[in-house]
Design an enzyme around this catalytic site. Structure first.
Site, PDB file in Angstrom:
ATOM      1  N   HIS A   1       0.927  -1.269   0.002  1.00 30.88           N
ATOM      2  CA  HIS A   1       0.158   0.122   0.124  1.00 30.88           C
ATOM      3  C   HIS A   1       1.046   1.343   0.127  1.00 30.88           C
ATOM      4  O   HIS A   1       1.998   1.216   0.781  1.00 30.88           O
ATOM      5  CB  HIS A   1      -0.846  -0.075   1.411  1.00 30.88           C
ATOM      6  CG  HIS A   1      -1.854   1.071   1.470  1.00 30.88           C
ATOM      7  ND1 HIS A   1      -2.217   1.828   0.467  1.00 30.88           N
ATOM      8  CD2 HIS A   1      -2.130   1.635   2.577  1.00 30.88           C
ATOM      9  CE1 HIS A   1      -3.091   2.663   1.023  1.00 30.88           C
ATOM     10  NE2 HIS A   1      -2.978   2.691   2.531  1.00 30.88           N
TER      11      HIS A   1
ATOM     12  N   GLU B   1       0.353   4.400   0.889  1.00 33.61           N
ATOM     13  CA  GLU B   1      -0.049   5.567   1.758  1.00 33.61           C
ATOM     14  C   GLU B   1       1.246   6.064   2.368  1.00 33.61           C
ATOM     15  O   GLU B   1       2.143   5.275   2.915  1.00 33.61           O
ATOM     16  CB  GLU B   1      -1.230   5.302   2.716  1.00 33.61           C
ATOM     17  CG  GLU B   1      -1.729   6.531   3.176  1.00 33.61           C
ATOM     18  CD  GLU B   1      -3.107   6.442   3.822  1.00 33.61           C
ATOM     19  OE1 GLU B   1      -3.773   5.460   3.814  1.00 33.61           O
ATOM     20  OE2 GLU B   1      -3.839   7.602   4.121  1.00 33.61           O
TER      21      GLU B   1
ATOM     22  N   ASP C   1       2.253   6.780   5.298  1.00 29.19           N
ATOM     23  CA  ASP C   1       2.458   6.062   6.637  1.00 29.19           C
ATOM     24  C   ASP C   1       3.319   4.762   6.516  1.00 29.19           C
ATOM     25  O   ASP C   1       4.046   4.236   7.213  1.00 29.19           O
ATOM     26  CB  ASP C   1       1.415   5.887   7.536  1.00 29.19           C
ATOM     27  CG  ASP C   1       0.075   5.035   6.972  1.00 29.19           C
ATOM     28  OD1 ASP C   1      -0.060   5.272   5.679  1.00 29.19           O
ATOM     29  OD2 ASP C   1      -0.588   4.393   7.613  1.00 29.19           O
TER      30      ASP C   1
ATOM     31  N   HIS D   1      -7.997  -0.180   2.093  1.00 21.26           N
ATOM     32  CA  HIS D   1      -9.149   1.107   1.768  1.00 21.26           C
ATOM     33  C   HIS D   1      -8.699   2.024   0.715  1.00 21.26           C
ATOM     34  O   HIS D   1      -9.342   2.836   0.452  1.00 21.26           O
ATOM     35  CB  HIS D   1      -9.036   1.743   3.080  1.00 21.26           C
ATOM     36  CG  HIS D   1      -7.802   2.606   3.543  1.00 21.26           C
ATOM     37  ND1 HIS D   1      -7.868   3.879   3.836  1.00 21.26           N
ATOM     38  CD2 HIS D   1      -6.356   2.238   3.624  1.00 21.26           C
ATOM     39  CE1 HIS D   1      -6.819   4.506   4.291  1.00 21.26           C
ATOM     40  NE2 HIS D   1      -6.059   3.416   4.246  1.00 21.26           N
TER      41      HIS D   1
ATOM     42  N   ASP E   1      -3.259  -2.472   5.881  1.00 22.36           N
ATOM     43  CA  ASP E   1      -4.136  -1.790   6.868  1.00 22.36           C
ATOM     44  C   ASP E   1      -5.119  -2.749   7.529  1.00 22.36           C
ATOM     45  O   ASP E   1      -5.619  -2.564   8.567  1.00 22.36           O
ATOM     46  CB  ASP E   1      -4.850  -0.606   6.183  1.00 22.36           C
ATOM     47  CG  ASP E   1      -3.747   0.673   6.093  1.00 22.36           C
ATOM     48  OD1 ASP E   1      -2.875   0.509   6.926  1.00 22.36           O
ATOM     49  OD2 ASP E   1      -4.011   1.443   5.249  1.00 22.36           O
TER      50      ASP E   1
END
Ligand code: FEO
Length: 395
Positions: free
Chosen positions: A79, A81, A83, A145, A164
């Site tokens: 993922h 993102e 973070d 997500h 996540d």
């Protein structure tokens, strides 16, 4: 500190004890969080995900103590993102040609964030990577997500790296689900689901059904935040299936904001009405201007009915009510009922505005709601008690 979790896998992430908000100010993290990164040392060496940018240099320094960075054969980005991808920039300065395995969507997002032409390798569901005794299989998990999200499954050791999904914003040095306080763990897991995954519930159900249909053994689920599920790891998968199917407990939540306590007194009288008919139902009451918004959302997630109240101000509603309704609308809750209430002085638009917002949010309005002039007298409070009784009858 790196932490060995199996014969070949070492946790090399960062526990962030200080974190108190995530996604800017959108998500409260009362118990901190962690950014979990995993290093697999088989015949090939694989890094799964990184950490948030503020910990980038620390991450790379610690990783160097664990492995010669040039020995990393593959980086898997489940993922993109920030973070999880934030430390890529510093890492790729050291090993610029290392292939980064991610979905097509992942390539777009990583390029969009960092504007680098790294050595991307696009993968899709069913693609595999032999790394020696074990094998990696990729499973796209679109909208769990983000559009780029994927899972990586390590056969041999039977570990699912789920990013996540199944995570929690929960800092703990204890690392594993069976070692931490169970109430804290499940509170953080359901809060995470309610506030982040609710709009994607139909994707959650489909993806879990698909993954379960593979009949893969799962010894551990390693998410990208919080603890690792090793004791009965499928318990969190089963919880996700429950939560994804329009989850409800025997609960009513009342959310209000108030200027001179008229709307608060209405909320309390509505509660009295509900309790006069049913003492067992859980009723949770929040002043939205004084309560944590994500904790409110978690309680909305658990509720059958939500009552939202605000005084009228300037022909509108109070700002904390507006903010709460905006969050509720974005999360696309299904199968919930709602009622509006509020006190007013002269124009009295608040309940109409709240009702309209709740309809837009997909709630079924089960009572036209109630507004009371100035501070409600005993007759006004009795009308609120009757509203509470009516609500309970329509549960
Ligand atoms: Fe933990 Fe969607 O990033």
């Amino acid at each position: 500190m790196p932490f060995k979790i199996s014969d070949t896998v070492t946790w090399v992430g960062k526990i962030d004890w200080e974190l108190r908000t995530f996604h800017g100010e959108e998500y409260s993290t009362h118990k901190g969080s962690s950014y979990n990164s995993y290093l697999i040392k088989d015949e090939k060496t694989v890094l799964i995900d990184t950490v948030w940018q503020p910990f980038s240099k620390e991450f790379v320094t610690n990783l160097k103590k664990e492995i010669d960075l040039n020995k990393i054969d593959y980086i898997i980005m489940n993922h993109s993102e920030s973070d999880h991808s934030g430390a890529l920039v510093d890492l790729m300065k050291e090993i610029p040609n290392t292939p980064i395995y991610c979905t097509k969507g992942g390539v777009k997002i990583l390029k969009g964030h960092y504007h680098k032409d790294w050595n991307f390798v696009e993968v899709k569901t069913g693609d595999t990577l032999d790394i020696g005794r074990n094998k990696l299989t990729f499973v796209e998990a679109k909208m769990l997500h983000w559009p780029d999200t994927m899972f990586t499954y390590l056969s041999g050791e039977n570990i699912l790296f789920s990013n996540d999904a199944f995570g929690q914003h929960y800092a703990s040095e204890l690392m594993y689900n069976d070692k931490v306080d169970q109430a804290e763990l499940f509170q953080e897991a359901i809060k995470y689901y309610a506030n982040i995954l609710t709009p994607f519930s139909k994707f959650v159900v489909k993806k879990i059904e698909e993954v379960l249909s593979f009949n893969l053994p799962v010894n551990m689920i390693c998410p990208s935040h919080g603890i690792i599920w090793r004791d009965n790891p499928l318990q969190i998968v089963n919880k996700y299936m429950e939560w994804a199917k329009d989850y409800q407990e025997n609960q009513i939540t009342i959310i209000y904001d108030t200027m001179w306590n008229g709307t608060r007194r209405m909320a309390e009288a509505i509660t009295e009405g509900i309790k006069s008919l049913n003492k067992d139902i859980t009723i949770k009451i929040f002043n939205s201007s004084k309560s944590d918004k994500n904790d409110i959302i978690t309680e909305v997630f658990k509720s059958k009915i939500v009552l939202v109240g605000s005084s009228t101000i300037n022909k509108g509603i109070l700002s904390s009510t507006a903010a709460t309704l905006e969050m509720i609308k974005g999360l696309e809750f299904k199968g919930k009922k709602a009622v509006a209430f509020g006190s007013y002085g002269w124009s009295g638009e608040s309940i109409k505005i709240i009702r309209e917002e709740l309809i837009k949010a997909g709630f079924e309005i089960i009572n036209e709601g109630i507004r009371e002039l100035w501070n409600p007298d005993e007759d006004g409070l009795n009308r609120c008690r009757d509203l509470g009784k009516d609500v309970l009858e329509k549960i």
